[in-house]
Scaffold this motif. Structure first.
Motif, PDB file in Angstrom:
ATOM      1  N   TYR A   1      -4.063  11.417  -9.081  1.00 13.83           N
ATOM      2  CA  TYR A   1      -2.637  11.715  -9.197  1.00 13.83           C
ATOM      3  C   TYR A   1      -1.884  11.238  -7.957  1.00 13.83           C
ATOM      4  CZ  TYR A   1      -4.672  14.903 -12.603  1.00 13.83           C
ATOM      5  OH  TYR A   1      -5.401  15.435 -13.647  1.00 13.83           O
ATOM      6  N   LEU A   2      -0.613  10.949  -8.166  1.00 16.28           N
ATOM      7  CA  LEU A   2       0.291  10.678  -7.059  1.00 16.28           C
ATOM      8  C   LEU A   2       1.546  11.495  -7.281  1.00 16.28           C
ATOM      9  CD1 LEU A   2       0.664   8.985  -4.454  1.00 16.28           C
ATOM     10  CD2 LEU A   2       1.968   7.360  -5.853  1.00 16.28           C
ATOM     11  N   GLN A   3       1.689  12.574  -6.510  1.00 21.71           N
ATOM     12  CA  GLN A   3       2.882  13.412  -6.577  1.00 21.71           C
ATOM     13  C   GLN A   3       3.923  12.829  -5.640  1.00 21.71           C
ATOM     14  OE1 GLN A   3       3.674  16.072  -8.525  1.00 21.71           O
ATOM     15  NE2 GLN A   3       5.698  16.026  -7.572  1.00 21.71           N
TER      16      GLN A   3
ATOM     17  N   PHE B   1       4.902  11.948  -0.428  1.00 19.69           N
ATOM     18  CA  PHE B   1       3.950  11.694  -1.522  1.00 19.69           C
ATOM     19  C   PHE B   1       2.629  12.385  -1.198  1.00 19.69           C
ATOM     20  CE2 PHE B   1       5.679   7.292  -3.084  1.00 19.69           C
ATOM     21  CZ  PHE B   1       6.948   7.849  -3.196  1.00 19.69           C
ATOM     22  N   THR B   2       1.930  12.805  -2.264  1.00 24.00           N
ATOM     23  CA  THR B   2       0.613  13.418  -2.116  1.00 24.00           C
ATOM     24  C   THR B   2      -0.332  12.818  -3.142  1.00 24.00           C
ATOM     25  OG1 THR B   2       1.589  15.508  -1.369  1.00 24.00           O
ATOM     26  CG2 THR B   2      -0.699  15.564  -2.127  1.00 24.00           C
ATOM     27  N   ILE B   3      -1.452  12.300  -2.667  1.00 21.89           N
ATOM     28  CA  ILE B   3      -2.474  11.767  -3.558  1.00 21.89           C
ATOM     29  C   ILE B   3      -3.568  12.816  -3.710  1.00 21.89           C
ATOM     30  CG2 ILE B   3      -3.755  10.625  -1.699  1.00 21.89           C
ATOM     31  CD1 ILE B   3      -4.413   8.367  -3.695  1.00 21.89           C
ATOM     32  N   SER B   4      -4.102  12.952  -4.921  1.00 23.67           N
ATOM     33  CA  SER B   4      -5.189  13.890  -5.167  1.00 23.67           C
ATOM     34  C   SER B   4      -6.027  13.350  -6.320  1.00 23.67           C
ATOM     35  CB  SER B   4      -4.650  15.280  -5.499  1.00 23.67           C
ATOM     36  OG  SER B   4      -3.861  15.245  -6.677  1.00 23.67           O
ATOM     37  N   ARG B   5      -7.184  13.950  -6.502  1.00 23.49           N
ATOM     38  CA  ARG B   5      -8.034  13.498  -7.603  1.00 23.49           C
ATOM     39  C   ARG B   5      -8.772  14.675  -8.214  1.00 23.49           C
ATOM     40  NH1 ARG B   5     -11.650   8.977  -5.389  1.00 23.49           N
ATOM     41  NH2 ARG B   5     -12.602   9.072  -7.465  1.00 23.49           N
TER      42      ARG B   5
ATOM     43  N   PHE C   1       0.831  -1.198   0.000  1.00 21.25           N
ATOM     44  CA  PHE C   1       0.000   0.000   0.000  1.00 21.25           C
ATOM     45  C   PHE C   1       0.870   1.254   0.000  1.00 21.25           C
ATOM     46  CE2 PHE C   1      -3.384   2.827   0.815  1.00 21.25           C
ATOM     47  CZ  PHE C   1      -2.987   3.685   1.821  1.00 21.25           C
ATOM     48  N   VAL C   2       0.437   2.258  -0.777  1.00 15.07           N
ATOM     49  CA  VAL C   2       1.141   3.537  -0.838  1.00 15.07           C
ATOM     50  C   VAL C   2       0.234   4.661  -0.341  1.00 15.07           C
ATOM     51  CG1 VAL C   2       2.248   5.227  -2.340  1.00 15.07           C
ATOM     52  CG2 VAL C   2       2.582   2.774  -2.757  1.00 15.07           C
TER      53      VAL C   2
END
Length: 125
Positions: free
Chosen positions: A80-82, A68-72, A47-48
């Motif tokens: 997205y995964l920055q 890391f930053t997840i957004s949608r 899992f990330v």
């Protein structure tokens, strides 16, 4: 049903940044919780990060928290995964997965219903 396509995986040097995208080529993602996982070939998926349908709830693995930053963007049908401050141990194939509804939002891969084909991220020291 939704079909997911990951993109953005490349080779970078340690300390660098990368942005991965997970787009729905069929269907819409706004009904799905989305998770990012990673795995070396033949290994169990780790899992990330994960994000609820409207982005109000987010989970991160301890190993990526703060980097890391997840957004949608549901209007663009994309998650997205920055990834910043990349380390060699971040090298893996990265997969996005969709689970039907926020009840599927989880750190466990078996909770997700649909998976993309993966994109390779390689971080060199």
């Amino acid at each position: 049903q939704v079909q997911l396509v990951e993109s953005g995986g490349v080779a970078v040097q340690a300390g660098g940044s990368l942005s991965l995208s997970c787009a729905a080529s069929e269907g819409t993602i706004n009904s799905y919780a989305i998770g990012w996982f990673r795995a070396a070939p033949g290994q169990k998926r780790e899992f990330v990060a994960a994000i609820s349908r409207r982005g109000g709830t987010i989970y991160y693995a301890d190993s990526v928290k703060g980097r890391f930053t997840i957004s949608r963007d549901n209007a663009k049908n994309t998650v997205y995964l920055q990834m910043n401050s990349l380390k060699p141990e971040d090298t893996d194939v990265y997969y996005c997965a969709a689970g039907r509804g926020d009840q599927r939002l989880s750190r466990e891969s078996h909770e997700y219903d649909y998976w993309g084909q993966g994109t390779q991220v390689t971080v060199s020291s």
